[in-house]
Design an enzyme around this catalytic site. Structure first.
Site, PDB file in Angstrom:
ATOM      1  N   HIS A 109       0.899  -1.114  -0.051  1.00 37.63           N
ATOM      2  CA  HIS A 109       0.104  -0.147   0.007  1.00 37.63           C
ATOM      3  C   HIS A 109       0.769   1.151   0.055  1.00 37.63           C
ATOM      4  O   HIS A 109       2.166   1.300   0.394  1.00 37.63           O
ATOM      5  CB  HIS A 109      -1.071  -0.142   1.087  1.00 37.63           C
ATOM      6  CG  HIS A 109      -0.369  -0.307   2.585  1.00 37.63           C
ATOM      7  ND1 HIS A 109       0.255  -1.475   3.036  1.00 37.63           N
ATOM      8  CD2 HIS A 109      -0.113   0.598   3.491  1.00 37.63           C
ATOM      9  CE1 HIS A 109       0.628  -1.276   4.186  1.00 37.63           C
ATOM     10  NE2 HIS A 109       0.535  -0.259   4.667  1.00 37.63           N
ATOM     11  N   HIS A 132       0.931   5.249   1.045  1.00 43.08           N
ATOM     12  CA  HIS A 132       0.396   6.265   1.743  1.00 43.08           C
ATOM     13  C   HIS A 132       0.644   7.565   0.855  1.00 43.08           C
ATOM     14  O   HIS A 132       1.663   8.003   0.591  1.00 43.08           O
ATOM     15  CB  HIS A 132       1.255   6.438   3.182  1.00 43.08           C
ATOM     16  CG  HIS A 132       1.070   5.329   4.024  1.00 43.08           C
ATOM     17  ND1 HIS A 132       0.295   5.170   5.027  1.00 43.08           N
ATOM     18  CD2 HIS A 132       1.661   4.004   4.106  1.00 43.08           C
ATOM     19  CE1 HIS A 132       0.470   4.083   5.687  1.00 43.08           C
ATOM     20  NE2 HIS A 132       1.131   3.457   5.032  1.00 43.08           N
TER      21      HIS A 132
END
Length: 130
Positions: A116, A118
């Site tokens: 992922h 950010h």
């Protein structure tokens, strides 16, 4: 970073098992989605570190539990996720800049083993990071 986040990262076990992000993709857990298409999902972080803090994930993990696990077959999705980050940053009004962070492994404070990105912005970032 809060001590609890560091503790969570150190307690997390790298694995190919389903993660909380799989449940978010399947809409089994609510999230505030800001972007979605057939390849990627972007949603607001539940523990924001800045006025804008969004997580951008691939919908299909395909072994990409972290950046250190990337293989040649992941090149397209890795580039695509960065492009989505740019689209979301524009959508969020981050014209003055933003930061992209990818945590990898225990020392990188990765707590969810589903790659992922950010996207953090809405305030002045500091350097050095972390």
């Amino acid at each position: 970073m809060a001590a609890s986040e560091k503790e969570a990262a150190l307690a997390a076990v790298p694995s190919d098992a389903p993660t909380i992000f799989d449940k978010i993709i399947k809409k089994e857990i609510p999230s505030t989605v800001v972007y979605e298409d057939d390849k990627a999902l972007a949603f607001r972080d539940i523990n924001p570190q800045a006025p804008t803090h969004i997580l951008i994930i691939p919908k299909v993990r395909d072994g990409l539990t972290g950046l250190s696990k990337a293989e040649e077959r992941h090149i397209e999705i890795l580039g695509y996720l960065l492009y989505v980050a740019k689209l979301v940053a524009k959508q969020e009004g981050l014209e003055d800049g933003f930061r992209i962070v990818i945590n990898d492994g225990p020392n990188g404070c990765q707590s969810v083993y589903h790659l992922h990105i950010h996207l953090v912005g809405g305030r002045q970032m500091n350097w050095p990071a972390g």
